[in-house]
Design an enzyme around this catalytic site. Structure first.
Site, PDB file in Angstrom:
ATOM      1  N   SER A 114      -5.725   8.580   9.656  1.00  0.00           N
ATOM      2  CA  SER A 114      -5.749   7.831   8.405  1.00  0.00           C
ATOM      3  C   SER A 114      -5.761   6.329   8.665  1.00  0.00           C
ATOM      4  O   SER A 114      -5.373   5.864   9.733  1.00  0.00           O
ATOM      5  CB  SER A 114      -4.518   8.209   7.585  1.00  0.00           C
ATOM      6  OG  SER A 114      -4.384   7.345   6.474  1.00  0.00           O
ATOM      7  N   GLY A 115      -6.190   5.572   7.680  1.00  0.00           N
ATOM      8  CA  GLY A 115      -6.178   4.115   7.776  1.00  0.00           C
ATOM      9  C   GLY A 115      -4.993   3.500   7.063  1.00  0.00           C
ATOM     10  O   GLY A 115      -4.893   2.280   6.962  1.00  0.00           O
ATOM     11  N   HIS A 116      -4.099   4.357   6.550  1.00  0.00           N
ATOM     12  CA  HIS A 116      -2.960   3.849   5.771  1.00  0.00           C
ATOM     13  C   HIS A 116      -1.637   4.112   6.491  1.00  0.00           C
ATOM     14  O   HIS A 116      -1.474   5.113   7.179  1.00  0.00           O
ATOM     15  CB  HIS A 116      -2.943   4.513   4.398  1.00  0.00           C
ATOM     16  CG  HIS A 116      -4.159   4.212   3.575  1.00  0.00           C
ATOM     17  ND1 HIS A 116      -4.260   3.099   2.786  1.00  0.00           N
ATOM     18  CD2 HIS A 116      -5.334   4.875   3.444  1.00  0.00           C
ATOM     19  CE1 HIS A 116      -5.438   3.091   2.193  1.00  0.00           C
ATOM     20  NE2 HIS A 116      -6.120   4.158   2.572  1.00  0.00           N
ATOM     21  N   ASP A 138       0.824  -1.219   0.000  1.00  0.00           N
ATOM     22  CA  ASP A 138       0.000   0.000   0.000  1.00  0.00           C
ATOM     23  C   ASP A 138       0.860   1.273   0.000  1.00  0.00           C
ATOM     24  O   ASP A 138       1.650   1.486   0.919  1.00  0.00           O
ATOM     25  CB  ASP A 138      -0.865  -0.066   1.267  1.00  0.00           C
ATOM     26  CG  ASP A 138      -1.750   1.146   1.503  1.00  0.00           C
ATOM     27  OD1 ASP A 138      -1.755   2.066   0.675  1.00  0.00           O
ATOM     28  OD2 ASP A 138      -2.453   1.144   2.547  1.00  0.00           O
TER      29      ASP A 138
END
Lengths: 554, 554
Positions: free
Chosen positions: A365-367, A194
């Site tokens: 954030s989810g990253h 990712d």
């Protein structure tokens, strides 16, 4: 045993050079496994297009080899194309419980039944042909997200999915460090990781930090609290509900997708709602303001969503009143900045206090940020590295990061959708291209809106259209009646009668000068009218409407 | 002497509830002074609109009272409406040298001559009727920016203009603390202050910090350097030129507005270019890469600008080559995020290294952050406070900030465009409204594009248009020929022949059922056709093209 020449191919069909419509095919021998099947929202130049999905021609051309689709999590950019793909491909789909729960809702909406859905759990092992597929728990902004390891006879391919490394996740289940290190120890041939947050130094904050901000905000709020978030962010929703319960507030859930996700997630046990916490939206008015929390959608300023309707005073059940505290627990996705700002402005005007991204800790954030990406590279230590899930500059920067971590530059591939990457035990290389790109979905039309239609829409949107109807007598090739000139989206017709009359005069004059041959050649006649009018109108208005001559013969 | 009832009115005509098209009228007695006359770029829903200017009807209705227009600085959102306003209003314009230099270029482009332009300097005092007008130096992202104090018999009105407090400005001239404190000491009745960065805590960094980043980047770059910035940011351009000179690089200036500003600013002495530094764009290829800097526009991804053309490989003179270092010294203005990201992606793909906002210090804002806004409030200590230059939430937050600084809430006015604020020595109040709003400029049309045209453009942009031409015989009120059905922007015509045929059949069938009365009533006939077709097309495509029946009679 695999022979020396055995190879595994990675065929990215979406998600490279873009954030959205993720889809990757992994091929070994005569078998293909697909990871994710996402959609994306159209760029602003795709006028009238509803959604964009990957061009999956490659899968159709190799239909018999496609053995399954694995979903890493339930976000639209990973599952949103499935209702289209599954119409053409009858293959089993694998995903965790929440992912499939969300997918089922989508399939139902699209009247797709009989899909072969298979629930998997982290650490499950699945064998398909020569693949040994393992699922590994990760943290992300949706519950039940997984990475996927696809073992082949020549080595394994690890796809991280979307992930962050949250040391204190809401459900207590951290990313499965042990599994990542174990497969790293065994040796990973290729890792795809990712790249979304590769531009952010340091670590992404824990989801739990948002809970602390919620707590502080809930403690201070004197009247109603309205929390807008992505419905799918189950842990965020969980934290809002916990804060509500702690401060003795009832929770009303508003907005179709929020109601939907709250139902699915609580049924499946991903969301824990204390007894007597939920109230119906109609009961909100019967509870004192300081005992209410409203959970809704609209964190992106989407026109039809809960919060946007409230901001525009168009929501049937909820009116914003002075004293309301509104928490927008999200950041605008690029492209949505202006609509979010407009929503916030309207809410302030109605007297609400709006807590949004300018306040620290209201969203995380989810990253993974840089340090987490480095940690993943260190745990897995892949031989080859393919950054995925990002615009080109992110993939590029992720590649540079991996280089700094010691992966040789020649073992790193910044790919493009459709570009086949081939790996043997000893070598990685580009190996040609397959068809890839985007399919535009507009209403019921899948792929029928192309560059011609979009070009027309663009011109129509800028300067409108001017239609000239010329009726020609087939006996003498003369005008049967005066030309009609009609416009839409060009000028305000009521105030432009003179301009329209002059335009008509120009057409008449032009036709008056045409000889009979030209009057018979409609293509020539049309191009002449177009030319005369476009010159005249540009001179008068500096606009270039589409000019559409229509000739009818009687 | 002013009597007890004497009052000064502030009439905001633009810039409140928005970033852009700044314009404020100050009225005392029978005299009006206008501060700024700016434009703004259209929101995305204003399809085809080129620019938006303030509705200045109020000034036209009070033409004889308008005594002058004062410009605080040369940015488009402060001077961009003048070519329109000055066509209707013959009044003197006051501004600093650079501001008027930039304005003159605009006026020339618009073929406006004979405008009464008056150069003023900081600390100049200008008397117009009962006004005593003073100009006060401020720092901003353009040189030669000023605040304006408008003295009236009952007290002075201070308009900060756009400002920041730069302790180490490039030209050495800091904001005029002494003048601000002096007028504060005398007592300011009303202050209007820039709200753009009210959401940012702390101080805005000095422009000089960008120079340090330039220095570091120039030192390390091994090949060509391309710097993209706002042309009007003369100090930014100056720092790029200094860095070039320091590292023995020649500078080529590319892009119409960059060339224009560099010329004007260096002629007027605002830009100092060391001898033998500039080279022509055609000479770039003759100089080694590590001896070249290219200064250009396009920091916002604007389609026709220098950097965007280079990124798209469409620039005639400059091709991006691997090894180029590209510095984008700006942040995307809200709404431009995606086009900037696209430009960056293309540049990376061409092999360039792009340094953009994700790298600290490559850009600083020109607007004051919270601590600077507080300092301004402390220096000036106005009795009444009106936050300006901001979206509603910014005005609101600036108001809250002023309240924290000790200004009573009832002395603070969060206004709207067109809302008249009236101040006596003892009292401030809302005093009705004047006409205000926006005028849309599309090509040569000023104000002729309104909601009807925009609504049509919207519909056309989403689903296109379908035109039905019906020719009726006036003797028997029957169809003279089969209806024609033509579409644009709706479906790809070549692949939709069947759909079009079916549509034609539906029209024929409908007309076949109409009696003679209906065939005579064209309005009724048209609405019938529209209804039949729209139902049919929606069912088939889930799209709603504009349906335009045209009836001709022969």
């Amino acid at each position: 045993m695999a022979n020396r020449m055995a190879k595994v191919s990675i065929i990215p069909l979406g998600g490279l050079g873009e954030i959205g419509k993720n889809m990757t095919a992994i091929k070994y021998g005569e078998s293909i496994i697909v990871i994710d099947s996402g959609m994306m929202f159209p760029e602003e130049d795709l006028l009238g297009v509803d959604i964009v999905i990957p061009d999956y021609t490659y899968l159709l051309e190799n239909k018999s080899q496609v053995k399954g689709i694995i979903l890493t999590h339930g976000h639209e950019d990973h599952i949103g194309a499935l209702p289209y793909v599954l119409k053409d491909l009858d293959v089993p789909v694998y995903g965790t419980r929440l992912t499939l729960g969300l997918l089922q809702g989508k399939l139902k909406e699209n009247h797709l039944s009989g899909v072969n859905l298979n629930v998997v759990k982290p650490r499950d092992v699945l064998k398909i042909d020569q693949f040994k597929i393992e699922f590994i728990r990760v943290s992300h902004s949706i519950a039940d997200a997984i990475a996927v390891s696809i073992g082949t006879p020549i080595g394994s391919v690890l796809h991280t999915g979307d992930f962050k490394i949250d040391m204190t996740p809401i459900d207590g289940d951290t990313i499965d460090f042990h599994k990542f290190t174990a497969i790293g120890e065994q040796g990973v041939l290729v890792m795809m990781s990712d790249s979304t947050n590769v531009e952010r130094p340091g670590y992404t904050m824990s989801e739990k930090s948002v809970g602390e901000t919620f707590d502080e905000t809930f403690r201070l709020a004197k009247s109603r609290i309205i929390v807008a978030s992505f419905a799918s962010n189950v842990h965020r929703v969980q934290q809002a509900i916990w804060a509500a319960a702690k401060y003795n507030r009832k929770v009303a859930v508003v907005g179709r997708s929020m109601i939907n996700v709250v139902n699915i997630a609580s049924e499946l046990g991903y969301l824990k709602i204390p007894r007597n916490t939920l109230i119906d939206i109609d009961e909100v008015s019967q509870v004192p303001g300081n005992r209410v929390v409203i959970l809704t959608t609209g964190s992106q300023g989407e026109p039809m969503s809960g919060l946007t309707r409230m901001a525009m005073s168009e929501h049937k059940q909820i009116q914003i009143i002075p004293g309301d505290t509104i928490i927008i627990s999200a950041v605008p996705i690029p492209g949505n900045e202006k609509s979010v700002a407009r929503t916030i402005d309207h809410l302030f005007k109605l007297g609400a206090d709006v807590i949004h991204e300018s306040i620290a800790g209201i969203h995380v954030s989810g990253h993974a940020s840089q340090e987490e990406l480095k940690l993943m590279l260190n745990l897995v230590k892949p031989k080859y590295f393919v950054p995925v899930h990002g615009e080109y500059r992110m993939l590029y920067k992720h590649a540079k990061l991996a280089e700094q971590m010691g992966i040789p530059a020649e073992n790193i591939f910044v790919g493009e959708n459709g570009q086949v990457l081939e790996f043997t035990r000893k070598k990685g290389q580009l190996a040609g291209r397959v068809q890839a790109g985007r399919i535009l979905v507009d209403g019921l039309g899948v792929g029928d809106v192309g560059s011609v239609v979009l070009k027309d829409r663009k011109q129509l949107s800028q300067d409108g259209i001017l239609i000239v109807v010329v009726t020609i007598n087939r006996t003498d090739f003369q005008l049967a009646t005066s030309p009609e000139v009609i416009s839409r989206g060009f000028v305000y017709v009521k105030e432009s009668e003179k301009l329209m009359e002059e335009a008509r005069d120009h057409v008449k004059e032009f036709i008056g000068k045409c000889d009979q041959n030209r009057m018979k050649d409609w293509a020539l006649l049309k191009s002449g009218i177009r030319e005369v009018l476009s010159r005249f109108l540009y001179e008068k208005t500096k606009r270039r409407p589409m000019i559409l001559p229509i000739i009818t013969e009687i």
